[in-house]
Motif scaffolding. Structure first.
Motif, PDB file in Angstrom:
ATOM      1  N   SER A  90       0.825  -1.209   0.000  1.00 40.71           N
ATOM      2  CA  SER A  90       0.000   0.000   0.000  1.00 40.71           C
ATOM      3  C   SER A  90       0.857   1.255   0.000  1.00 40.71           C
ATOM      4  CB  SER A  90      -0.918  -0.005   1.229  1.00 40.71           C
ATOM      5  OG  SER A  90      -1.829  -1.088   1.182  1.00 40.71           O
ATOM      6  N   ARG A 161      -4.242   2.109   1.690  1.00 43.54           N
ATOM      7  CA  ARG A 161      -4.873   1.762   0.413  1.00 43.54           C
ATOM      8  C   ARG A 161      -6.106   2.628   0.198  1.00 43.54           C
ATOM      9  NH1 ARG A 161      -2.799  -0.020  -3.862  1.00 43.54           N
ATOM     10  NH2 ARG A 161      -1.678  -1.560  -2.613  1.00 43.54           N
ATOM     11  N   GLY A 162      -6.831   2.903   1.273  1.00 42.95           N
ATOM     12  CA  GLY A 162      -7.975   3.799   1.166  1.00 42.95           C
ATOM     13  C   GLY A 162      -7.557   5.202   0.771  1.00 42.95           C
ATOM     14  N   MET A 165      -6.979   5.378  -2.923  1.00 37.08           N
ATOM     15  CA  MET A 165      -8.223   5.498  -3.676  1.00 37.08           C
ATOM     16  C   MET A 165      -8.775   6.922  -3.605  1.00 37.08           C
ATOM     17  SD  MET A 165      -8.746   2.633  -5.101  1.00 37.08           S
ATOM     18  CE  MET A 165      -8.242   0.910  -4.996  1.00 37.08           C
ATOM     19  N   LEU A 166      -8.681   7.534  -2.432  1.00 39.61           N
ATOM     20  CA  LEU A 166      -9.151   8.909  -2.285  1.00 39.61           C
ATOM     21  C   LEU A 166      -8.300   9.878  -3.104  1.00 39.61           C
ATOM     22  CD1 LEU A 166      -9.846   8.965   1.569  1.00 39.61           C
ATOM     23  CD2 LEU A 166     -11.558   9.122  -0.246  1.00 39.61           C
ATOM     24  N   THR A 168      -6.483   9.286  -5.789  1.00 34.63           N
ATOM     25  CA  THR A 168      -6.604   9.094  -7.239  1.00 34.63           C
ATOM     26  C   THR A 168      -8.058   9.103  -7.706  1.00 34.63           C
ATOM     27  OG1 THR A 168      -6.678   6.674  -7.032  1.00 34.63           O
ATOM     28  CG2 THR A 168      -4.507   7.687  -7.267  1.00 34.63           C
ATOM     29  N   LYS A 169      -8.994   9.076  -6.735  1.00 36.93           N
ATOM     30  CA  LYS A 169     -10.429   8.962  -7.031  1.00 36.93           C
ATOM     31  C   LYS A 169     -10.742   7.680  -7.810  1.00 36.93           C
ATOM     32  CE  LYS A 169     -11.342  13.947  -6.993  1.00 36.93           C
ATOM     33  NZ  LYS A 169     -10.041  14.321  -6.428  1.00 36.93           N
ATOM     34  N   GLY A 170      -9.899   6.695  -7.630  1.00 34.92           N
ATOM     35  CA  GLY A 170     -10.121   5.388  -8.252  1.00 34.92           C
ATOM     36  C   GLY A 170      -9.688   5.298  -9.698  1.00 34.92           C
ATOM     37  N   TYR A 171      -9.059   6.355 -10.231  1.00 36.01           N
ATOM     38  CA  TYR A 171      -8.627   6.360 -11.628  1.00 36.01           C
ATOM     39  C   TYR A 171      -7.101   6.458 -11.716  1.00 36.01           C
ATOM     40  CZ  TYR A 171     -13.520   7.332 -12.742  1.00 36.01           C
ATOM     41  OH  TYR A 171     -14.887   7.260 -12.845  1.00 36.01           O
ATOM     42  N   GLN A 265      -1.342   3.584 -10.696  1.00 39.68           N
ATOM     43  CA  GLN A 265      -2.567   2.796 -10.633  1.00 39.68           C
ATOM     44  C   GLN A 265      -3.091   2.741  -9.197  1.00 39.68           C
ATOM     45  OE1 GLN A 265      -4.116   1.430 -13.258  1.00 39.68           O
ATOM     46  NE2 GLN A 265      -2.560   2.089 -14.738  1.00 39.68           N
ATOM     47  N   PRO A 266      -4.401   2.853  -8.996  1.00 40.00           N
ATOM     48  CA  PRO A 266      -4.956   2.793  -7.631  1.00 40.00           C
ATOM     49  C   PRO A 266      -4.660   1.482  -6.916  1.00 40.00           C
ATOM     50  CG  PRO A 266      -6.584   3.630  -9.192  1.00 40.00           C
ATOM     51  CD  PRO A 266      -5.435   3.135 -10.000  1.00 40.00           C
ATOM     52  N   ASN A 267      -4.531   0.384  -7.680  1.00 45.40           N
ATOM     53  CA  ASN A 267      -4.277  -0.918  -7.064  1.00 45.40           C
ATOM     54  C   ASN A 267      -2.807  -1.331  -7.149  1.00 45.40           C
ATOM     55  OD1 ASN A 267      -4.164  -1.318  -9.790  1.00 45.40           O
ATOM     56  ND2 ASN A 267      -5.440  -3.166  -9.821  1.00 45.40           N
TER      57      ASN A 267
END
Length: 343
Positions: A90, A161-162, A165-166, A168-171, A265-267
């Motif tokens: 993460s 990890r959260g 996501m915040l 990058t807004k998942g993108y 990448q978000p992941n």
């Protein structure tokens, strides 16, 4: 002395000699287990695929291994001190995302109507600092609140990890520029830049661990923390620094992979902690602490890299790659236990 007693003494000597040879054999296997495994994999895949020993593929292996090696060097410090860090994957993704967003969009201070723009160096430094902060939080929670390392780093793994996501807004954040891409995709003196970075980290990490007072403290705390404290070692500070090293190197690995993909990448970094732990354990480090070397981790990371590459070339399913990796980890731990029995 009678003939019977003389014969009995000779039998005892022969038995002791046999036991000594057996122990030496077990110790030899335990000491060089990772080298034996790596050599065996090279032989196996060179027979299974005619593309394996090509120059291009060997550079590919080293380039892919460089990311895991950077993380694994930091993980080695943590494990040697008797800890574990599950948050490195993460942290990798977080550092890459922070760097990419600052590099592409800058930082907006809407209250003052100011937009701060960042170059490659500035964005990269802040990305690495983000990893350092995560490592500091891990070490602080573990050492000052006595939270088990597994639980603490599992929590930060999920929380960070959260944040990725915040942020990058998942993108994915892409098109980061040719200068930044040189970190992960460039070449210098005929060698890929990530390989240079990983080699430098490995060299510095090894020297620092072997020749510095801090390195001796790390081994002491992992080997016997109570004895280390009685000897005047600040075990809390030592553990805290190991987690900061781990977070920083995970962030550096995040920069490399973000640069190579030209995308945050978000992941990114999912399950990278498993490869780092695997490299460290396969390289001879003990999960109970106090035993292991950076050189062993280097061999362990190469084993993981060769295994992944060889299985891909031979058309093996990625799911079987995980199975094979798991069995190699088990074999490494079993070999360590056998070596301890021989001591």
């Amino acid at each position: 002395m009678t003939k019977n007693s003389e014969h009995e003494i000779n039998n005892q000597i022969a038995e002791m000699t046999s036991r000594t040879k057996h122990r030496l054999g077990l110790n030899y296997i335990a000491r060089y287990q990772s080298v034996i495994i790596l050599f065996g994999l090279f032989i196996l895949f060179s027979f299974l695929s005619n593309r394996f020993l090509t120059v291009g593929n060997l550079w590919t292996i080293l380039r892919q291994t460089s990311v895991n090696l950077c993380i694994a060097v930091g993980m080695t410090y943590v494990i040697l001190a008797g800890g574990i860090d599950l948050s490195v994957g993460s942290t990798l993704g977080f550092a890459g995302a922070v760097t990419a967003r600052l590099l592409k969009y800058g930082f907006t201070m809407s209250t003052f109507g100011v937009v701060l723009q960042f170059g490659v160096v500035g964005a990269s430094v802040i990305g690495i600092l983000a990893g350092l902060i995560v490592g500091f939080l891990n070490g602080f929670i573990i050492t000052f609140f006595n939270v088990p390392a597994f639980v603490a780093t599992l929590g930060t793994m999920t929380a960070v990890r959260g944040f990725v996501m915040l942020w990058t807004k998942g993108y994915p954040i892409t098109k980061l520029g040719n200068t930044f891409n040189m970190i992960g995709s460039g070449w210098f003196l005929g060698i890929p830049t990530p390989v240079w970075i990983a080699a430098l980290i490995t060299f510095i990490g090894s020297i620092f661990l072997r020749a510095s007072r801090f390195g001796r403290y790390v081994y002491a705390v992992g080997g016997n923390e109570k004895a280390a404290i009685l000897s005047g070692v600040n075990s809390k500070a030592t553990k805290l620094v190991t987690y900061m090293i781990s977070g920083t190197l995970a962030a550096l690995a995040g920069l490399i992979i973000t640069s190579r993909l030209d995308s945050a990448q978000p992941n990114a970094g999912l399950q990278y902690e498993l490869d780092a732990i695997a490299a460290t354990v396969i390289g001879g480090a003990s999960l109970s602490g106090g035993k292991g070397t950076i050189e062993g981790t280097l061999i362990g990371a190469l084993i993981i890299g060769v295994l992944n590459n060889g299985l891909v070339l031979t058309g093996v399913s990625p799911f079987w790659q995980q199975v094979a990796k798991g069995f190699i980890i088990i074999a490494a731990v079993v070999a360590e236990r056998i070596g301890k029995r021989g001591d």
